[in-house]
Design a protein around this motif. Structure first.
Motif, PDB file in Angstrom:
ATOM      1  N   ALA A   1      49.053  49.606  35.693  1.00 43.85           N
ATOM      2  CA  ALA A   1      48.340  48.540  36.402  1.00 43.85           C
ATOM      3  C   ALA A   1      48.922  47.184  36.025  1.00 43.85           C
ATOM      4  N   GLU A   2      48.829  46.256  36.963  1.00 37.48           N
ATOM      5  CA  GLU A   2      49.205  44.874  36.683  1.00 37.48           C
ATOM      6  C   GLU A   2      47.946  44.113  36.261  1.00 37.48           C
ATOM      7  N   PHE A   3      48.031  43.411  35.138  1.00 35.14           N
ATOM      8  CA  PHE A   3      46.919  42.606  34.648  1.00 35.14           C
ATOM      9  C   PHE A   3      47.200  41.135  34.957  1.00 35.14           C
ATOM     10  N   THR A   4      46.147  40.443  35.341  1.00 39.09           N
ATOM     11  CA  THR A   4      46.253  39.000  35.575  1.00 39.09           C
ATOM     12  C   THR A   4      45.115  38.315  34.841  1.00 39.09           C
ATOM     13  N   PHE A   5      45.461  37.322  34.026  1.00 44.69           N
ATOM     14  CA  PHE A   5      44.466  36.521  33.322  1.00 44.69           C
ATOM     15  C   PHE A   5      44.348  35.183  34.056  1.00 44.69           C
ATOM     16  N   VAL A   6      43.153  34.880  34.499  1.00 47.11           N
ATOM     17  CA  VAL A   6      42.944  33.667  35.297  1.00 47.11           C
ATOM     18  C   VAL A   6      42.003  32.726  34.553  1.00 47.11           C
ATOM     19  N   PRO A   7      42.529  31.675  33.887  1.00 49.81           N
ATOM     20  CA  PRO A   7      41.656  30.724  33.189  1.00 49.81           C
ATOM     21  C   PRO A   7      41.069  29.715  34.168  1.00 49.81           C
ATOM     22  N   SER A   8      39.908  29.202  33.833  1.00 55.36           N
ATOM     23  CA  SER A   8      39.266  28.212  34.698  1.00 55.36           C
ATOM     24  C   SER A   8      39.930  26.848  34.598  1.00 55.36           C
ATOM     25  N   ASN A   9      40.813  26.670  33.616  1.00 55.89           N
ATOM     26  CA  ASN A   9      41.432  25.348  33.435  1.00 55.89           C
ATOM     27  C   ASN A   9      42.950  25.381  33.548  1.00 55.89           C
ATOM     28  N   GLY A  10      43.510  26.409  34.195  1.00 52.07           N
ATOM     29  CA  GLY A  10      44.969  26.471  34.278  1.00 52.07           C
ATOM     30  C   GLY A  10      45.452  27.528  35.234  1.00 52.07           C
ATOM     31  N   ASP A  11      46.744  27.812  35.161  1.00 50.08           N
ATOM     32  CA  ASP A  11      47.375  28.771  36.058  1.00 50.08           C
ATOM     33  C   ASP A  11      47.205  30.196  35.546  1.00 50.08           C
ATOM     34  N   PRO A  12      47.127  31.160  36.457  1.00 53.41           N
ATOM     35  CA  PRO A  12      47.007  32.566  36.058  1.00 53.41           C
ATOM     36  C   PRO A  12      48.318  33.093  35.473  1.00 53.41           C
ATOM     37  N   ILE A  13      48.208  34.107  34.647  1.00 52.07           N
ATOM     38  CA  ILE A  13      49.365  34.756  34.032  1.00 52.07           C
ATOM     39  C   ILE A  13      49.262  36.241  34.324  1.00 52.07           C
TER      40      ILE A  13
END
Length: 368
Positions: free
Chosen positions: A174-186
């Protein structure tokens, strides 16, 4: 009665007795014949299988017939073969055999001959069984697509939110994406047991911070940062030469605060007690220019908080697990935010041990 009439009657009686005997033998022969039953099922490969079951039509096993011929190509483990005795119809037993066919074969049949013996005479009978392929046909089911198996979680400390994710099924990553509320997703797709982790700094305590963990674009979990007033009593500066420098400040209207520090390179505990209105500075310089971690624990009479900071040599780039490396967070040099960088799994274990030792010593001191 005249002689002619007697002879006629005598002949008639002989004929009647002969017919009766013929009927008796014919009935015995007709009472026995192979009874054939076939059932069909789709096979895993897309074809189909017929299972034949054969018994004697009569229920008397003592007069069971014997198979003399089989006109069908059965699988090797089949019981239906020449010389096999036929079980009685209601005995609960039967001879069984199977045949396998491709999906495009419309039907199957089997012809079985058997013989029986009565009063020194041999009787034979032949029967044919026929079945059609399963209704609707049989097509090979495509193999099930493997699905990802994942584990992902996160947490927070005084000044950041950290998240981790891992794949557990090597056949479906699976591809994981971390999406912060104060920046760009990784985003990143790690191999099995290749942990993908990131730490996101709290840039504005009033605005807070959340990090969404997405698995193949679907929301898996949201990690939310929660503020702690104790976190406002410390700040950290990160410098290439001097390492980590903590500034500890307690306002005049506050309470006495105790700060515990545990650097990974020498495993020595440092304790600083700061009274209301006072300020202290604690420095942890690098040793041999090697990366290190400082674990800390803040305690007041009513609350506690813990966390850690990492120092990485400035001339060595920290590799990003992502195919497209993301920009590293900028470390603040002043203010109330303590920058927390990611440490290894082994370092986290050391942190837990350090906190345990600190708490044990605190309890021992209080008992004393």
């Amino acid at each position: 009665m005249n002689r002619t009439l007697k002879r006629v009657l005598g002949l008639s009686g002989s004929v009647v007795l002969g017919l009766a005997g013929a009927v008796t033998f014919a009935s015995a022969a007709q009472a026995h014949h192979p009874e054939i039953k076939g059932t069909v099922d789709c096979a895993d490969d897309g074809g189909w299988t017929v299972t034949w079951q054969v018994t004697d039509w009569d229920d008397d096993d003592k007069t069971a017939g014997t198979i003399t011929s089989v006109d069908a190509e059965l699988n090797e483990d089949s019981e239906i073969k020449v010389g096999a005795p036929l079980p009685g119809m209601n005995s609960g037993d039967y001879l069984e055999g199977t045949q396998d066919f491709a999906a495009d074969v419309p039907s199957a049949e089997i012809t079985i001959a058997a013989k029986w013996e009565y009063d020194g005479k041999v009787f034979e009978d032949t029967r044919t069984g026929k079945v059609d392929a399963p209704i609707g046909g049989c097509t090979e089911e495509p193999p099930a697509e493997p699905e990802p198996v994942v584990e992902a979680y996160g947490g927070y400390d005084c000044f950041s939110v950290y998240v981790e994710a891992n794949n557990l099924n090597e056949e479906a990553l699976a591809e994981f994406t971390f999406v912060p509320s104060n920046g760009d997703p990784i985003s990143y797709t790690p191999e099995v047991d290749e942990w993908f982790w990131e730490e996101f700094l709290v840039e504005d305590a009033a605005a807070g911070l959340t990090v969404d963990i997405l698995v193949d674009g679907e929301l898996y979990e949201t990690i939310t940062w929660h503020d702690n007033p104790l976190c406002h009593y410390a700040s950290v500066e990160v410098d290439c030469e001097s390492g980590l420098t903590y500034t500890l400040t307690v306002p005049a209207d506050g309470e006495e605060i105790t700060f515990y520090f545990y650097p990974s390179y020498n495993e020595e505990e440092i304790v600083e007690v700061v009274a209301p209105g006072d300020s202290k500075t604690v420095n942890f310089p690098p040793v041999d220019n090697e990366e290190f971690v400082v674990y800390w624990y803040i305690e007041s009479p009513k609350d506690a908080a813990s966390g850690d900071n990492s120092w990485t040599p400035c001339d060595e780039e920290t590799p990003s697990p992502s195919d497209t490396p993301s920009a590293q967070p900028q470390l603040p040099t002043t203010g109330s935010s303590m920058t927390i960088m990611i440490s290894s799994a082994a370092a986290l274990i050391v942190a837990a041990a350090a906190i345990f030792l600190i708490m044990r010593r605190r309890r021992a001191a209080q008992d004393w």
